[in-house]
Design a protein around this motif. Structure first.
Motif, PDB file in Angstrom:
ATOM      1  N   ALA A   1      34.466 -38.713  50.234  1.00 46.94           N
ATOM      2  CA  ALA A   1      35.334 -37.536  50.243  1.00 46.94           C
ATOM      3  C   ALA A   1      36.360 -37.583  51.367  1.00 46.94           C
ATOM      4  N   GLY A   2      36.137 -38.473  52.327  1.00 41.94           N
ATOM      5  CA  GLY A   2      37.054 -38.564  53.453  1.00 41.94           C
ATOM      6  C   GLY A   2      36.832 -37.491  54.497  1.00 41.94           C
ATOM      7  N   VAL A   3      35.571 -37.016  54.621  1.00 48.85           N
ATOM      8  CA  VAL A   3      35.245 -36.026  55.641  1.00 48.85           C
ATOM      9  C   VAL A   3      34.322 -36.653  56.670  1.00 48.85           C
ATOM     10  N   ARG A   4      34.294 -36.082  57.865  1.00 43.78           N
ATOM     11  CA  ARG A   4      33.567 -36.695  58.972  1.00 43.78           C
ATOM     12  C   ARG A   4      32.065 -36.649  58.758  1.00 43.78           C
ATOM     13  N   LYS A   5      31.540 -35.526  58.295  1.00 48.28           N
ATOM     14  CA  LYS A   5      30.093 -35.369  58.160  1.00 48.28           C
ATOM     15  C   LYS A   5      29.772 -34.457  56.984  1.00 48.28           C
ATOM     16  N   ALA A   6      28.707 -34.783  56.276  1.00 48.60           N
ATOM     17  CA  ALA A   6      28.273 -33.958  55.151  1.00 48.60           C
ATOM     18  C   ALA A   6      27.600 -32.689  55.668  1.00 48.60           C
ATOM     19  N   ARG A   7      28.072 -31.556  55.221  1.00 50.80           N
ATOM     20  CA  ARG A   7      27.421 -30.303  55.565  1.00 50.80           C
ATOM     21  C   ARG A   7      26.204 -30.108  54.669  1.00 50.80           C
ATOM     22  N   ALA A   8      25.212 -29.370  55.159  1.00 46.71           N
ATOM     23  CA  ALA A   8      23.978 -29.151  54.410  1.00 46.71           C
ATOM     24  C   ALA A   8      23.645 -27.663  54.362  1.00 46.71           C
ATOM     25  N   VAL A   9      23.082 -27.230  53.236  1.00 45.68           N
ATOM     26  CA  VAL A   9      22.517 -25.888  53.123  1.00 45.68           C
ATOM     27  C   VAL A   9      21.045 -25.996  53.499  1.00 45.68           C
ATOM     28  N   PRO A  10      20.567 -25.299  54.525  1.00 42.36           N
ATOM     29  CA  PRO A  10      19.171 -25.433  54.961  1.00 42.36           C
ATOM     30  C   PRO A  10      18.189 -25.170  53.818  1.00 42.36           C
ATOM     31  N   LYS A  11      17.070 -25.861  53.867  1.00 42.09           N
ATOM     32  CA  LYS A  11      16.098 -25.750  52.785  1.00 42.09           C
ATOM     33  C   LYS A  11      15.577 -24.329  52.633  1.00 42.09           C
ATOM     34  N   TRP A  12      15.378 -23.641  53.754  1.00 43.21           N
ATOM     35  CA  TRP A  12      14.864 -22.282  53.667  1.00 43.21           C
ATOM     36  C   TRP A  12      15.828 -21.377  52.912  1.00 43.21           C
ATOM     37  N   LEU A  13      17.136 -21.639  53.069  1.00 41.24           N
ATOM     38  CA  LEU A  13      18.134 -20.827  52.383  1.00 41.24           C
ATOM     39  C   LEU A  13      18.231 -21.214  50.911  1.00 41.24           C
ATOM     40  N   VAL A  14      18.195 -22.523  50.629  1.00 41.36           N
ATOM     41  CA  VAL A  14      18.247 -22.973  49.230  1.00 41.36           C
ATOM     42  C   VAL A  14      17.082 -22.382  48.445  1.00 41.36           C
ATOM     43  N   SER A  15      15.920 -22.262  49.094  1.00 38.92           N
ATOM     44  CA  SER A  15      14.727 -21.751  48.405  1.00 38.92           C
ATOM     45  C   SER A  15      14.891 -20.305  47.977  1.00 38.92           C
ATOM     46  N   ARG A  16      15.869 -19.608  48.557  1.00 34.53           N
ATOM     47  CA  ARG A  16      16.112 -18.205  48.220  1.00 34.53           C
ATOM     48  C   ARG A  16      17.244 -18.040  47.218  1.00 34.53           C
TER      49      ARG A  16
END
Length: 276
Positions: free
Chosen positions: A235-250
């Motif tokens: 994608a040409g971005v410096r770092k992949a952002r992540a959605v925390p697992k605790w939040l994804v679970s909701r």
């Protein structure tokens, strides 16, 4: 016959089938689009049993790769998945009913997804692993159940991993990442099982020679952090952002994507060990 011949997997499956010397047709509402894949168009309607019966005559196998995956905005709403659920549930039910009336069709291959498995941590994910379907993933299991009822035919059900490649969903993720959207759902230290669409199509073709059963389809598992880094580079971005697992679970629609699935090659139900 390939159902879904103009889709991400269907176009690649048609090409591989033709290269292997098969005569290939595609269920068509738009003959021109199916013809462009190299398959012979056969007019038919997925939700109509009489239409499918007519279309299936003269075929010895059917590969159902039909889906209706929503676009990036629609997939964040439960209603956005309604048509995909209908394709899997009602479409597979109509197909099973039609196959019962066409004795010459001896092999049925049905697509499905691996996101029906429960979070498995770092344990190798085999076809016997616990299931946890729900929300938009449940229709995949229903489709498998519908065709599995064809006990007098060879029925191969595929649980396909995370498609990553030159497809619309991957392209949309990369484009969104350039504007700050996450590329990782859950923990960077969890596992995922990606697969290129061409390899998933190859599995669908290989399934024609497999015994009845359920088969996982995926490349070797990778850490989500490693896949995210590769996608960030693309994608040409410096770092992949992540959605925390605790939040994804909701988040009900996203929760299956947040699970850890270290996909592997296991013993299929009723089949032999295979790898793609």
């Amino acid at each position: 016959m390939v159902i879904g011949a103009t889709g991400v997997l269907g176009t690649r499956a048609v090409a591989r089938l033709r290269a292997a010397g098969h005569e290939v047709s595609g269920l068509a509402r738009s003959p021109a689009r199916v013809a462009a894949t190299g398959a012979q168009p056969v007019i038919g309607e997925l939700f109509s049993v009489p239409s499918l019966v007519t279309a299936l005559r003269g075929h010895d196998a059917v590969v159902n790769l039909a889906t209706r995956i929503p676009g990036p905005r629609a997939m964040t709403r439960r209603s956005g998945w309604a048509e995909n659920d209908r394709v899997r549930v009602a479409g597979s039910a109509a197909l099973a009913a039609a196959v019962r009336q066409v004795e010459e069709v001896r092999i049925v291959v049905q697509e499905g997804i691996s996101f029906v498995y429960a979070d498995g941590g770092s344990a190798p994910l085999t076809e016997d692993a616990p299931l946890r379907p729900g929300g938009v993933t449940a229709s995949s299991l229903t489709a498998h159940e519908n065709v599995a009822a064809l006990t007098d035919r060879t029925v191969v059900r595929l649980r396909i991993g995370l498609l990553v490649g030159p497809d619309a969903t991957t392209s949309a993720m990369l484009a969104a990442a350039r504007h700050g959207a996450p590329l990782i759902m859950g923990s960077r230290d969890d596992w995922t099982t990606p697969i290129h669409p061409s390899d998933a199509a190859a599995a669908a073709v290989a399934a024609l020679d497999a015994p009845s059963g359920v088969y996982n389809v995926g490349a070797p598992p990778v850490l989500k952090g490693a896949l995210g880094a590769a996608m960030a580079e693309a994608a040409g971005v410096r770092k992949a952002r992540a959605v925390p697992k605790w939040l994804v679970s909701r988040l009900p629609l996203a929760e299956p994507m947040g699970r850890s699935q270290a996909g592997g090659v296991g013993e299929a139900h009723g089949g032999d060990r295979v790898a793609v």
